[in-house]
Write a protein that holds these residues in place. Structure first.
Motif, short mmCIF file in Angstrom:
data_model
loop_
_atom_site.label_atom_id
_atom_site.label_comp_id
_atom_site.label_asym_id
_atom_site.label_seq_id
_atom_site.Cartn_x
_atom_site.Cartn_y
_atom_site.Cartn_z
N SER B 17 0.82 -1.22 0.00
CA SER B 17 0.00 0.00 0.00
C SER B 17 0.85 1.27 0.00
O SER B 17 0.33 2.36 -0.21
CB SER B 17 -0.95 -0.01 1.20
N GLU B 21 0.27 4.63 -6.57
CA GLU B 21 -1.09 4.12 -6.73
C GLU B 21 -1.27 3.29 -8.01
O GLU B 21 -1.91 2.24 -7.98
CB GLU B 21 -2.08 5.29 -6.72
N ASP B 22 -0.67 3.76 -9.12
CA ASP B 22 -0.88 3.03 -10.38
C ASP B 22 -0.24 1.64 -10.33
O ASP B 22 -0.84 0.66 -10.80
CB ASP B 22 -0.36 3.83 -11.58
N ARG B 24 0.32 -0.10 -7.59
CA ARG B 24 -0.46 -0.86 -6.60
C ARG B 24 -1.76 -1.39 -7.22
O ARG B 24 -2.13 -2.54 -7.04
CB ARG B 24 -0.75 0.10 -5.45
N ARG B 25 -2.42 -0.50 -7.97
CA ARG B 25 -3.72 -0.85 -8.56
C ARG B 25 -3.54 -1.95 -9.62
O ARG B 25 -4.29 -2.91 -9.65
CB ARG B 25 -4.32 0.42 -9.18
N ASP B 26 -2.53 -1.77 -10.48
CA ASP B 26 -2.36 -2.70 -11.60
C ASP B 26 -1.66 -4.00 -11.21
O ASP B 26 -1.92 -5.04 -11.80
CB ASP B 26 -1.57 -2.03 -12.73
N GLY B 28 -0.50 -4.81 -7.64
CA GLY B 28 -0.37 -5.06 -6.19
C GLY B 28 -0.54 -6.53 -5.83
O GLY B 28 0.28 -7.11 -5.12
#
Lengths: 113, 159
Positions: B17, B21-22, B24-26, B28
């Motif tokens: 986390s 963000e990108d 982590r989102r794609d 993680g």
């Protein structure tokens, strides 16, 4: 052929190299990259996926459906023609460097004798 | 999967986390899966030293990839950096101890690692825990909620 920025970063080079023999998922790429470098190149999950992300964006690799009996949780990747060209260019560059270094060593040997 | 492999995977999933963000989102879930696979393979091949090595590599990535993206967010930067550095010190100490097991006989001789543990490690762990506690308090805490909620509450109360 599009112009390739050389040298490739080590992580990108080993990932492209690992995919040269066929489609692989993330962990298989990680294992193959270590094997290809004789465990000299230590790569973790974050470096692996940061590099995969860049290679996908630059169209050097693409996501591909895995084998039918493969693990559904895993995503598989394949080398594209752009990626193969980049890998070839890097290997040619390395080969040229090795040739030059061998030639220089010969010259050093001659000068020292 | 053994208990500590499960615990390691759980901790790593929390650390994911901290990444951008990108990513982590794609990726993680894939990162956590690769970490778990790598950890299990390292345990089979090298035991505790293998596990320590995988963790060392993962924490180094937290410091070099994840935390530079959190420069403007000290509430994440401080506890995660403290945790990563402390865990890496602990890992190094563990590997050192495994390679140089203490002899059973003879009087206790303090080692450099003991000094590091006493003077640096445990106070640092305590600092990290405190920083984490402060960050959690300030996230859920009264200052933010008061600033956001107070005006409407005051209007409701007719103040």
């Amino acid at each position: 052929m599009s112009k390739v920025d050389l040298p490739l970063p080590p992580a990108a080079f080993f990932i492209l190299f690992a995919l040269a023999e066929g489609d692989k998922h993330g962990y298989a790429i990680l294992q193959e990259a270590r094997k290809l470098s004789d465990n000299a190149f230590q790569i973790g999950p974050a470096t692996l996926y940061t590099t995969i992300q860049r290679l996908l964006e630059s169209n050097r690799i693409k996501e591909t459906p895995g084998p039918e009996r493969g693990d559904s949780r895993r995503r598989y990747y394949r080398l594209t023609s752009v990626g193969r060209a980049a890998l070839n260019s890097e290997l040619v560059r390395m080969e040229a460097m090795v040739r030059k270094s061998k030639a220089m060593r010969l010259r050093f040997a001659e000068s020292s004798s | 999967m053994t208990g500590y492999l499960r615990l390691s995977s759980w901790i790593y999933a929390r650390l994911v986390s901290v990444y951008p963000e990108d990513l982590r989102r794609d990726f993680g879930a894939d990162m956590a899966l690769v970490f778990a696979d790598d950890l299990a393979a390292a345990r089979r091949a090298e035991g505790l030293i293998g596990i320590t090595h995988v963790w060392w590599c993962a924490l180094r990535e937290v410091l070099t990839i994840a935390l530079p993206c959190q420069r403007t967010n000290p509430r994440i930067l401080v506890p995660v950096a403290s945790f990563a550095v402390n865990a890496m010190i602990l890992g190094a100490e563990l590997v050192f101890a495994l390679h140089h097991p203490p002899s059973g006989a003879g009087p206790y001789k303090p080692l450099l690692t003991d000094a590091i543990r006493t003077v640096v490690l445990w106070p640092s762990v305590a600092t990290a825990l405190i920083a984490l506690a402060i960050s959690r308090t300030s996230t859920r805490g009264s200052i933010t909620s008061l600033q956001l909620v107070s005006p409407s509450r005051e209007r409701q109360r007719g103040l």
